[in-house]
Motif scaffolding. Structure first.
Motif, PDB file in Angstrom:
ATOM      1  N   ASP A 167       0.866  -1.105  -0.279  1.00 22.45           N
ATOM      2  CA  ASP A 167       0.092  -0.035   0.043  1.00 22.45           C
ATOM      3  C   ASP A 167       0.790   1.185  -0.057  1.00 22.45           C
ATOM      4  O   ASP A 167       1.919   1.538   0.878  1.00 22.45           O
ATOM      5  N   GLY A 168       0.543   2.148  -0.919  1.00 20.70           N
ATOM      6  CA  GLY A 168       1.188   3.368  -0.952  1.00 20.70           C
ATOM      7  C   GLY A 168       2.311   3.608  -1.743  1.00 20.70           C
ATOM      8  O   GLY A 168       3.129   4.622  -1.778  1.00 20.70           O
ATOM      9  N   ARG A 169       2.601   2.253  -2.415  1.00 25.02           N
ATOM     10  CA  ARG A 169       3.828   2.190  -2.962  1.00 25.02           C
ATOM     11  C   ARG A 169       3.670   2.279  -4.825  1.00 25.02           C
ATOM     12  O   ARG A 169       2.542   1.811  -4.923  1.00 25.02           O
ATOM     13  N   VAL A 170       4.559   2.375  -5.257  1.00 23.97           N
ATOM     14  CA  VAL A 170       4.494   2.487  -7.078  1.00 23.97           C
ATOM     15  C   VAL A 170       5.444   1.735  -7.541  1.00 23.97           C
ATOM     16  O   VAL A 170       6.622   1.465  -7.189  1.00 23.97           O
ATOM     17  N   ALA A 171       4.893   0.686  -8.524  1.00 20.86           N
ATOM     18  CA  ALA A 171       5.829  -0.325  -8.905  1.00 20.86           C
ATOM     19  C   ALA A 171       5.677  -0.016 -10.491  1.00 20.86           C
ATOM     20  O   ALA A 171       4.640   0.082 -11.070  1.00 20.86           O
ATOM     21  N   TYR A 185      19.616  -3.511 -17.483  1.00 20.19           N
ATOM     22  CA  TYR A 185      20.395  -2.720 -17.114  1.00 20.19           C
ATOM     23  C   TYR A 185      19.694  -1.246 -17.271  1.00 20.19           C
ATOM     24  O   TYR A 185      20.069  -0.369 -16.276  1.00 20.19           O
ATOM     25  N   TRP A 186      19.566  -0.708 -18.371  1.00 23.35           N
ATOM     26  CA  TRP A 186      18.913   0.513 -18.589  1.00 23.35           C
ATOM     27  C   TRP A 186      17.746   0.837 -17.832  1.00 23.35           C
ATOM     28  O   TRP A 186      17.787   1.992 -16.930  1.00 23.35           O
ATOM     29  N   MET A 187      17.126   0.036 -17.502  1.00 22.52           N
ATOM     30  CA  MET A 187      15.692   0.139 -16.776  1.00 22.52           C
ATOM     31  C   MET A 187      16.181   0.384 -15.121  1.00 22.52           C
ATOM     32  O   MET A 187      15.550   1.346 -14.403  1.00 22.52           O
ATOM     33  N   ALA A 188      17.155  -0.531 -14.787  1.00 21.56           N
ATOM     34  CA  ALA A 188      17.536  -0.304 -13.458  1.00 21.56           C
ATOM     35  C   ALA A 188      18.261   0.724 -13.167  1.00 21.56           C
ATOM     36  O   ALA A 188      17.994   1.373 -11.994  1.00 21.56           O
ATOM     37  N   GLN A 189      18.947   1.392 -13.997  1.00 27.18           N
ATOM     38  CA  GLN A 189      19.726   2.578 -13.885  1.00 27.18           C
ATOM     39  C   GLN A 189      18.817   3.520 -13.751  1.00 27.18           C
ATOM     40  O   GLN A 189      19.131   4.516 -12.746  1.00 27.18           O
ATOM     41  N   ALA A 190      17.727   3.738 -14.432  1.00 29.33           N
ATOM     42  CA  ALA A 190      16.820   4.680 -14.491  1.00 29.33           C
ATOM     43  C   ALA A 190      16.129   4.812 -13.184  1.00 29.33           C
ATOM     44  O   ALA A 190      16.025   5.984 -12.621  1.00 29.33           O
ATOM     45  N   ALA A 191      15.720   3.612 -13.141  1.00 29.84           N
ATOM     46  CA  ALA A 191      14.950   3.771 -11.730  1.00 29.84           C
ATOM     47  C   ALA A 191      16.002   4.153 -10.242  1.00 29.84           C
ATOM     48  O   ALA A 191      15.347   4.547  -9.544  1.00 29.84           O
ATOM     49  N   ALA A 192      16.996   3.472 -10.512  1.00 33.09           N
ATOM     50  CA  ALA A 192      17.897   3.606  -9.380  1.00 33.09           C
ATOM     51  C   ALA A 192      18.074   5.110  -9.081  1.00 33.09           C
ATOM     52  O   ALA A 192      18.473   5.605  -7.900  1.00 33.09           O
ATOM     53  N   LEU A 215       2.624   9.628 -10.473  1.00 33.71           N
ATOM     54  CA  LEU A 215       2.518   9.100  -9.180  1.00 33.71           C
ATOM     55  C   LEU A 215       3.495   9.557  -8.092  1.00 33.71           C
ATOM     56  O   LEU A 215       3.311   8.986  -6.943  1.00 33.71           O
ATOM     57  N   GLY A 216       4.366  10.224  -8.649  1.00 27.68           N
ATOM     58  CA  GLY A 216       5.285  10.824  -7.381  1.00 27.68           C
ATOM     59  C   GLY A 216       6.396  10.152  -6.860  1.00 27.68           C
ATOM     60  O   GLY A 216       7.157  10.741  -5.955  1.00 27.68           O
ATOM     61  N   ARG A 217       6.508   8.788  -7.222  1.00 27.30           N
ATOM     62  CA  ARG A 217       7.592   8.229  -6.614  1.00 27.30           C
ATOM     63  C   ARG A 217       7.777   6.730  -7.182  1.00 27.30           C
ATOM     64  O   ARG A 217       7.100   6.267  -8.108  1.00 27.30           O
ATOM     65  N   VAL A 218       8.883   6.176  -7.292  1.00 26.98           N
ATOM     66  CA  VAL A 218       9.234   4.882  -7.592  1.00 26.98           C
ATOM     67  C   VAL A 218       9.873   3.738  -6.506  1.00 26.98           C
ATOM     68  O   VAL A 218      10.901   4.139  -6.066  1.00 26.98           O
ATOM     69  N   ASP A 219       9.066   2.797  -6.172  1.00 26.90           N
ATOM     70  CA  ASP A 219       9.454   2.079  -5.086  1.00 26.90           C
ATOM     71  C   ASP A 219       9.615   0.632  -5.608  1.00 26.90           C
ATOM     72  O   ASP A 219      10.546  -0.093  -4.807  1.00 26.90           O
ATOM     73  N   VAL A 220       9.368   0.262  -6.608  1.00 31.98           N
ATOM     74  CA  VAL A 220       9.649  -1.283  -7.144  1.00 31.98           C
ATOM     75  C   VAL A 220       9.745  -1.076  -8.621  1.00 31.98           C
ATOM     76  O   VAL A 220       8.971  -0.639  -9.172  1.00 31.98           O
ATOM     77  N   LEU A 221      10.657  -1.939  -9.163  1.00 30.13           N
ATOM     78  CA  LEU A 221      10.905  -2.251 -10.656  1.00 30.13           C
ATOM     79  C   LEU A 221      10.758  -3.550 -10.796  1.00 30.13           C
ATOM     80  O   LEU A 221      11.738  -4.197 -10.012  1.00 30.13           O
ATOM     81  N   VAL A 222      10.221  -3.863 -11.595  1.00 27.25           N
ATOM     82  CA  VAL A 222      10.104  -5.310 -12.181  1.00 27.25           C
ATOM     83  C   VAL A 222      10.677  -5.592 -13.638  1.00 27.25           C
ATOM     84  O   VAL A 222       9.790  -5.194 -14.589  1.00 27.25           O
ATOM     85  N   ASN A 223      11.997  -5.688 -13.838  1.00 25.49           N
ATOM     86  CA  ASN A 223      12.396  -6.086 -14.974  1.00 25.49           C
ATOM     87  C   ASN A 223      12.016  -7.210 -15.723  1.00 25.49           C
ATOM     88  O   ASN A 223      12.842  -8.289 -15.842  1.00 25.49           O
TER      89      ASN A 223
END
Length: 259
Positions: free
Chosen positions: A16-20, A130-137, A92-100
């Motif tokens: 709850d309250g997280r953005v994936a 890698y590019w997605m992880a880099q952007a999210a991190a 959405l104001g944030r990024v908490d989870v990335l599923v590659n």
């Protein structure tokens, strides 16, 4: 003196309250991942090249009462990865989870595979991860989680000529370890990988007749997996329940990697 109560166990599996963010969310396991994250309470940003199919996934997430954003994304383009993350932050104001999850597979004999065929698989499965992880991190805060979707074919073989796919998925496991050691201590971002076995998806639908039945003889559980079994493991890794897990590859495979 007051003592804080421990978090109820069930709440550790809530988002709850997280953005994936989910890549490859237009079909197959990506749809299940998006729906399951939404069921756990997360709002979801959906990325894939087939934007028309993304709208279908978006509707499924919204039907669960969560917000959803669909972004046409080619993970082989770093600028697309950055744009997907930017859309998440703006809307959405944030990024908490990335599923590659974005990936492709081929089955071409190693003496016949062209440089273009090999490179296309590596570009999506490895470079895109890698590019997605880099952007999210770059925007993730401490307590965030990245889950890279590898494969049991990064750990074993399966009777098909899949050099490009197997090499790319093994590389994702190595990438996961390195990003975990770079980011967990310094940025508070956990990075793990899932290695799925055989689950019903568009990929299994494309197998030659008899292949899956033959491979199931190697699976101690004797069946393909239910996509929700994999998605449930994803929720564990994504949220507080997996808070002390990083740099790991979790095989969800009915036991095929022990045979």
């Amino acid at each position: 003196m007051t003592t804080s109560q421990p978090t109820p166990l069930a709440d550790l599996f809530r988002l709850d309250g997280r953005v994936a963010l989910v890549t490859g969310a237009s079909s197959g396991l990506g749809v299940f991942f998006a729906e399951t994250l939404a069921e756990a309470g997360a709002d979801v940003v959906l990325g894939a090249r087939r934007v028309d199919r993304l709208e279908e996934t978006k509707a499924k997430v919204e039907a669960l009462g969560r917000r959803a954003v669909a972004v046409q994304t080619d993970v082989t383009r770093p600028e697309d990865c950055t744009a997907m993350v930017a859309a998440a932050m703006e809307q959405l104001g944030r990024v908490d989870v990335l599923v590659n999850n974005a990936g492709i597979g081929t089955a071409v004999p190693a003496t016949k595979e062209t440089p273009e065929q090999f490179s296309s698989v590596v570009e999506i499965n490895l470079h895109g991860t890698y590019w997605m992880a880099q952007a999210a991190a770059r925007v993730m805060q401490p307590g965030s989680s990245i889950v890279n979707i590898s494969s049991v074919l990064g750990l074993t073989t399966a009777g098909l000529p899949q050099a490009a796919y197997s090499a790319s998925k093994a590389a994702v496991i190595g990438l996961t370890r390195d990003l975990a050691q770079q980011w967990t201590g310094r940025k508070g971002i956990r990075v793990n990988a899932l290695a799925p076995g055989w689950f019903e998806s568009e990929m299994t639908d494309s197998y030659q007749p008899g292949y899956l039945e033959q491979m199931l003889q190697r699976v101690p559980m004797g069946r393909v997996g239910d996509p929700r079994e994999l998605a449930a493991t994803l929720v564990w890794l994504a949220g507080p329940a997996g808070g002390y897990v990083t740099g790991q590859t979790i095989a969800v495979d009915g036991g095929v990697t022990i045979t």
